[in-house]
Design a protein around this motif. Sequence first.
Motif, PDB file in Angstrom:
ATOM      1  N   THR A   1       6.057   1.879   4.744  1.00  0.00           N
ATOM      2  CA  THR A   1       4.737   1.428   4.266  1.00  0.00           C
ATOM      3  C   THR A   1       4.680  -0.069   4.654  1.00  0.00           C
ATOM      4  O   THR A   1       5.632  -0.863   4.838  1.00  0.00           O
TER       5      THR A   1
ATOM      6  N   HIS B   1      -0.321  -0.899   9.049  1.00  0.00           N
ATOM      7  CA  HIS B   1       0.678   0.171   9.115  1.00  0.00           C
ATOM      8  C   HIS B   1       0.851   1.109  10.612  1.00  0.00           C
ATOM      9  O   HIS B   1       1.510   0.981  11.336  1.00  0.00           O
TER      10      HIS B   1
ATOM     11  N   TRP C   1       0.848  -1.048  -0.164  1.00  0.00           N
ATOM     12  CA  TRP C   1      -0.006  -0.004  -0.045  1.00  0.00           C
ATOM     13  C   TRP C   1       0.892   1.068   0.190  1.00  0.00           C
ATOM     14  O   TRP C   1       1.853   1.285   0.595  1.00  0.00           O
ATOM     15  N   ASN C   2       0.448   2.290  -0.844  1.00  0.00           N
ATOM     16  CA  ASN C   2       1.171   3.457  -0.697  1.00  0.00           C
ATOM     17  C   ASN C   2       2.557   3.919  -0.915  1.00  0.00           C
ATOM     18  O   ASN C   2       3.148   4.577  -0.477  1.00  0.00           O
TER      19      ASN C   2
ATOM     20  N   GLU D   1      -2.878   0.285   5.128  1.00  0.00           N
ATOM     21  CA  GLU D   1      -2.805   1.398   6.078  1.00  0.00           C
ATOM     22  C   GLU D   1      -3.096   1.015   7.438  1.00  0.00           C
ATOM     23  O   GLU D   1      -2.399   1.332   8.280  1.00  0.00           O
TER      24      GLU D   1
END
Length: 172
Positions: free
Chosen positions: A142, A149, A24-25, A146
Motif C-alpha cells: 500500500t 499504488h 491508504w488501505n 490507491e
Amino acid sequence: MSRTALLVIDVQNDYFDNGSFPLWNTKQALKEILNAIQTAKEQDAAVVLVQHVAESESPLFAEGSEGVKLHQAILDAAPDAPIVTKTHADAFQETNLTQVLEELEVDRLVICGMMTQNCVTHTAISDAADPYQVSILPDACTTREELLHFIALEAIQAKVTYTDIQHAFERV
C-alpha cells in the motif's frame, strides 16, 4: 532446488491510523501481509522483516519513537524473522540484506509492504536484487492513495512479476 524469502518492508506504526503518516488501505494490506507470512512459513520459505529508521531528526520513523516500531501483528506472526534496518528506500542499500539472503540460501524474493512507490519498488528494481527472481504481492502492499499504488506497480512491470499469495511460494 530454490528457496524463497518473503521480504516484508516497513510495516511500521507511523503508517497506521494513529501514526505520523497514515496510508491508504493499511488494514487490508496488513491482513494480506499476515496471510503471506503464514503461507511462507507453511511452505518453508524464509521471512525477512525490513525496518526503516530515519538518519536524522524526522517526524517519520524517528529512532526510539513508537512510530518507528514494526507493527506488533507482524512481530507476532514472524517472531524469529531477521530484521534488516535501513535508512534508504532500497532495502539493499547500505544494509546487510544481501548477507542475510545468502545465509538463508535464497534465490527468489517475494516482496510486500509499504510504500509501494518508494521502498517496495526501489527494493524490487535495485541492482542488488538482480541475482534473485523477484515478484511483488500487489494486494499486500500500500501507499498514500490507491492511484499512486497502481501507477507504481505499472511503472516497474517490465522488471518484476506480480503474483498472489497462493502462487508466490510454489516450489520451482
